[in-house]
Design a protein around this motif. Sequence first.
Motif, short mmCIF file in Angstrom:
data_model
loop_
_atom_site.label_atom_id
_atom_site.label_comp_id
_atom_site.label_asym_id
_atom_site.label_seq_id
_atom_site.Cartn_x
_atom_site.Cartn_y
_atom_site.Cartn_z
N ALA A 5 0.81 -1.22 0.00
CA ALA A 5 0.00 0.00 0.00
C ALA A 5 0.84 1.27 0.00
N ALA A 6 2.06 1.20 0.50
CA ALA A 6 2.87 2.41 0.63
C ALA A 6 3.40 2.85 -0.74
N ARG A 7 3.56 4.15 -0.88
CA ARG A 7 4.17 4.70 -2.08
C ARG A 7 5.66 4.87 -1.82
N LEU A 8 6.44 4.07 -2.51
CA LEU A 8 7.88 4.06 -2.28
C LEU A 8 8.61 4.88 -3.33
N GLY A 9 9.70 5.51 -2.90
CA GLY A 9 10.59 6.15 -3.85
C GLY A 9 11.49 5.11 -4.50
N ASP A 10 12.50 5.55 -5.24
CA ASP A 10 13.40 4.59 -5.84
C ASP A 10 14.25 3.92 -4.75
N TRP A 11 15.00 2.90 -5.12
CA TRP A 11 15.68 2.11 -4.11
C TRP A 11 16.73 2.92 -3.35
N GLN A 12 17.39 3.88 -4.04
CA GLN A 12 18.37 4.70 -3.32
C GLN A 12 17.70 5.57 -2.27
N ALA A 13 16.55 6.16 -2.61
CA ALA A 13 15.85 7.02 -1.65
C ALA A 13 15.39 6.23 -0.44
N GLU A 14 14.81 5.06 -0.68
CA GLU A 14 14.34 4.25 0.44
C GLU A 14 15.51 3.68 1.24
N GLY A 15 16.61 3.38 0.56
CA GLY A 15 17.80 2.92 1.27
C GLY A 15 18.35 3.99 2.19
N GLN A 16 18.35 5.23 1.72
CA GLN A 16 18.81 6.35 2.55
C GLN A 16 17.88 6.57 3.74
N LYS A 17 16.56 6.40 3.53
CA LYS A 17 15.64 6.51 4.65
C LYS A 17 15.92 5.44 5.70
N LEU A 18 16.18 4.22 5.22
CA LEU A 18 16.48 3.14 6.15
C LEU A 18 17.76 3.43 6.92
N LEU A 19 18.76 4.00 6.24
CA LEU A 19 19.99 4.40 6.93
C LEU A 19 19.69 5.40 8.04
N GLU A 20 18.89 6.41 7.75
CA GLU A 20 18.56 7.42 8.76
C GLU A 20 17.86 6.80 9.96
N MET A 21 16.94 5.89 9.70
CA MET A 21 16.21 5.26 10.80
C MET A 21 17.10 4.34 11.61
N ILE A 22 17.98 3.61 10.94
CA ILE A 22 18.93 2.75 11.66
C ILE A 22 19.84 3.60 12.54
N ASN A 23 20.31 4.72 12.00
CA ASN A 23 21.20 5.57 12.80
C ASN A 23 20.47 6.16 14.01
#
Length: 283
Positions: A139-157
């Motif tokens: 259901a979620a609207r995802l950006g490209d893989w780099q954008a979502e990867g960067q979001k995951l990095l921010e959340m992990i940090n």
Amino acid sequence: MAFISSALRLTAFLLGLLLATSAVASEETQLIDTINAYRSQGQRCADQVSLELPPLVSDPRLVLSGNSVGDLQRALARATYPMVNVQAISLSGPRDAKAAMGVVLESFCQVVLDPQFVDIGVSREGRDWRIVLARPLLAARLGDWQAEGQKLLEMINRARTQPRQCGGQEFAAASPLSWNATLGSAAQSHSRIMANNNFFDHIDRDGRTPGDRAELAGYVGQQIGENIAAGQDSVHKVLDGWLASPGHCANLMNPQYRDLGAAYATDPKSDAGIYWTAMFGSQ
């Protein structure tokens, strides 16, 4: 699943601990907790060994009455659950969660260890149990893989800024990870291969490990770790699942890691629909 190249290992007490949960918890809740403890460790089932899986999320829409199990699709439509794949387990006879789990282990281990399922609901009427596992529509609207990867990095940090208990291990707050494009490319490639070939594993179809894939991509590290996930349609759900899983959590909090690359890939023909990879490294 979490690939751990260091000496981090899970302790074996989780299943027994959750079988002895407080009587305050309902039998249905105890069964869900026990299934998730079972999924959190590698298990031998049907001559195969599973890897660690994140916990299933309890969803009240999957708690179905006895007369609704015969037509799962219609029942879930009435419950407004946007189902893609669903599996129901019906048990007759177990007197409590411990006995129900014994039957699950004997006859339905492949179902509860299927990585495509992300949600669970358990209902009970006397000694009749219904366990419903499902994967919803993306259901979620995802950006490209780099954008979502960067979001995951921010959340992990953000997660690494706090001390954390990962299963039986305690971790102090750790320094932030840095984005590494080489690991990101390797993560995207593995996510794409899993999605297109409909499998879920750290070992790819050519027998390569995460360390092999990182080296082939050009990253020469002293230590490589990998978390993978399937079925979750947002970085928030992915991270929540990893933090609730001891081995995944240990990778996230490992102070020896310095770099991260992360990505997702989708394929509507695959079982899980969407696959995620996060690769950790230190040079």
